[in-house]
Design an enzyme around this catalytic site. Structure first.
Site, mmCIF file in Angstrom:
data_model
loop_
_atom_site.group_PDB
_atom_site.id
_atom_site.type_symbol
_atom_site.label_atom_id
_atom_site.label_comp_id
_atom_site.label_asym_id
_atom_site.label_seq_id
_atom_site.Cartn_x
_atom_site.Cartn_y
_atom_site.Cartn_z
ATOM 1 N N THR A 140 106.308 67.415 61.106
ATOM 2 C CA THR A 140 105.898 67.837 62.455
ATOM 3 C C THR A 140 107.065 68.593 63.105
ATOM 4 O OG1 THR A 140 106.474 65.608 63.240
ATOM 5 C CG2 THR A 140 104.139 66.061 62.807
ATOM 6 N N LYS A 160 109.017 62.420 56.103
ATOM 7 C CA LYS A 160 109.180 63.159 57.345
ATOM 8 C C LYS A 160 109.625 62.189 58.416
ATOM 9 C CE LYS A 160 106.705 63.463 60.526
ATOM 10 N NZ LYS A 160 106.659 62.783 61.893
ATOM 11 N N THR A 171 109.389 57.656 63.875
ATOM 12 C CA THR A 171 108.085 58.111 63.400
ATOM 13 C C THR A 171 108.313 58.643 62.051
ATOM 14 O OG1 THR A 171 106.621 58.566 65.048
ATOM 15 C CG2 THR A 171 106.811 60.342 63.624
ATOM 16 N N GLU A 249 115.673 64.885 66.554
ATOM 17 C CA GLU A 249 115.315 66.060 67.349
ATOM 18 C C GLU A 249 116.479 66.516 68.220
ATOM 19 O OE1 GLU A 249 110.547 65.173 67.559
ATOM 20 O OE2 GLU A 249 111.858 64.305 69.065
ATOM 21 N N ASN A 374 110.877 67.533 73.321
ATOM 22 C CA ASN A 374 109.876 66.527 73.651
ATOM 23 C C ASN A 374 109.159 66.813 74.956
ATOM 24 O OD1 ASN A 374 109.798 64.218 71.582
ATOM 25 N ND2 ASN A 374 111.958 64.757 71.749
ATOM 26 N N THR A 379 102.480 71.113 74.037
ATOM 27 C CA THR A 379 102.073 72.422 74.582
ATOM 28 C C THR A 379 102.324 73.537 73.595
ATOM 29 O OG1 THR A 379 104.240 72.667 75.628
ATOM 30 C CG2 THR A 379 102.485 71.706 76.946
#
Length: 379
Positions: A140, A160, A171, A249, A374, A379
């Site tokens: 992702t 992942k 996750t 991230e 995040n 969006t």
């Protein structure tokens, strides 16, 4: 070494924008460990049901949509994914493991999955390109696919995971394949211990996903000593956990917290996890700020038996700077700052004077990019 180097593993995948679909044909024994979040995604529930008897013939995975918090429709969709894979692979629906990752609370686009699954199936193979396509299909927000292997134990894993990562598990989706011969009960025992020693020590942002899934599948073609296998499985998972931290991230630095001298191992791990999870510690690492008070504070609220007799150091694997010696600040902050600025990986070491307990945790810094990624995720 790719997952397709394990005899009997065929795979393929497709990625279109944010959405991906991966498929694996593999016959063997299976074990899994799953999220500890009380809100469990539909594919987690269905996957647990399907692998209960320890036999698998296929795996289907989608990315971009978690199929979590989707009610009865989500359960029907997860089961339909298994049915689609089973029809293509020529096996029973209950022999298919299923996993999903992505945005929570949105219905799966089953029309897209129905349309793309035959396309993915038609390209099944055991080439490096097949393994790479499967890896790309399951990610992702990841910057790269996580992979690790052990030639010695004939294990290859693909995973992942970049955000919403915290004990227990992170996750994350991880699919490990081996040609070593073990039954599902043996696989589960080794998988549970290996996950606890690696993935359950990893924290990126303190959030625990609804979809965490780690599957270990054996095609049963070779003999490997159990002790050797478990040690190598831990090494493979440790490598993937470190890669996840590196790909946290927006992350720029990976760090480990190593604790010894605690009253027991449980206390040591409580301290390590508290420090690795602390947002103040994470932001200090990002800013190359040797603010050791944040580390000490996290140790203090960890719930472990702690007093001021702590020795604290920072290391980049070559040089080590001591900041506190048995409760006495040493004034080495500037040396520590220089070390932090140069390092891509750090070790925070805390030595207590309580006993022989040891523990560790893995984390990454918290950056401006984490907030940006995040804030814009859906969006």
């Amino acid at each position: 070494m790719e997952i397709t180097d394990i005899g009997g593993v065929l795979c393929n995948g497709i990625k279109e924008g944010k959405y991906g679909l991966g498929l694996v044909r593999v016959r063997g024994s299976i074990a899994g460990v799953f999220t500890q979040n009380k809100i469990r995604a539909a594919p987690v529930i269905v996957c647990e049901e399907n692998i209960r008897d320890g036999v698998v013939e296929g795996v289907i995975v989608n990315s971009g949509n978690a199929n979590a918090y989707t009610g009865e429709q989500g359960m029907r969709d997860a089961r339909e994914m298994c049915r689609i894979a089973a029809n293509l692979l020529g096996c029973e629906e209950r022999r298919v493991a299923v996993a999903s990752t992505g945005v929570i609370g949105r219905k799966l686009d089953m029309e897209w999955i129905r349309k793309k699954a035959p396309e993915v199936y038609s390209g099944l193979g055991n080439s490096v390109e097949n393994a790479e396509r499967f890896g790309r299909a399951i990610v992702t927000t990841d910057r790269f696919v996580k992979k690790a292997y052990s030639e010695k134990a004939r294990i290859a894993a693909v995973a992942k995971g970049a955000g919403m990562i915290a004990p227990n598990m992170a996750t994350m989706l991880c699919f490990a394949f081996t040609s070593a011969k073990f039954d599902s009960g043996e696989l589960y025992d080794m998988l549970r211990r290996a996950a606890d020693k690696t993935f359950n020590r990893l924290t990126v942002d303190g959030d625990t996903s609804t979809n965490d899934t780690v599957l270990l599948i054996s095609t049963g073609k070779e003999r490997v000593e159990r002790d050797v296998f478990e040690e190598e499985l831990c090494s493979v998972f440790y490598s993937i956990a470190k890669q996840m931290a590196r790909d946290g991230e927006g992350a720029t630095k990976v760090f480990e917290v190593r604790v010894d001298g605690a009253r027991n191992d449980e206390d040591a791990n409580l301290i390590a996890r508290a420090v690795a999870s602390s947002l103040l510690v994470k932001t200090a690492i990002f800013g190359c700020d040797p603010n050791w008070g944040r580390i000490i504070a996290a140790a203090g609220y960890s719930g472990a038996d702690v007093d001021e007799r702590i020795t604290l150091s920072l290391s980049d694997g070559r040089d080590e700077v001591f900041l506190i010696d048995s409760g006495r600040p040493l004034g080495n902050e500037e040396r520590a700052r220089v070390l932090m600025e140069k390092a891509e990986e750090l070790v925070i070491r805390l030595r207590l004077e309580k006993g022989n307990g040891k523990g560790f945790a893995i984390g990454c810094d918290l950056t401006y990019d984490y907030v940006k990624l995040n804030a814009e995720y859906t969006t």
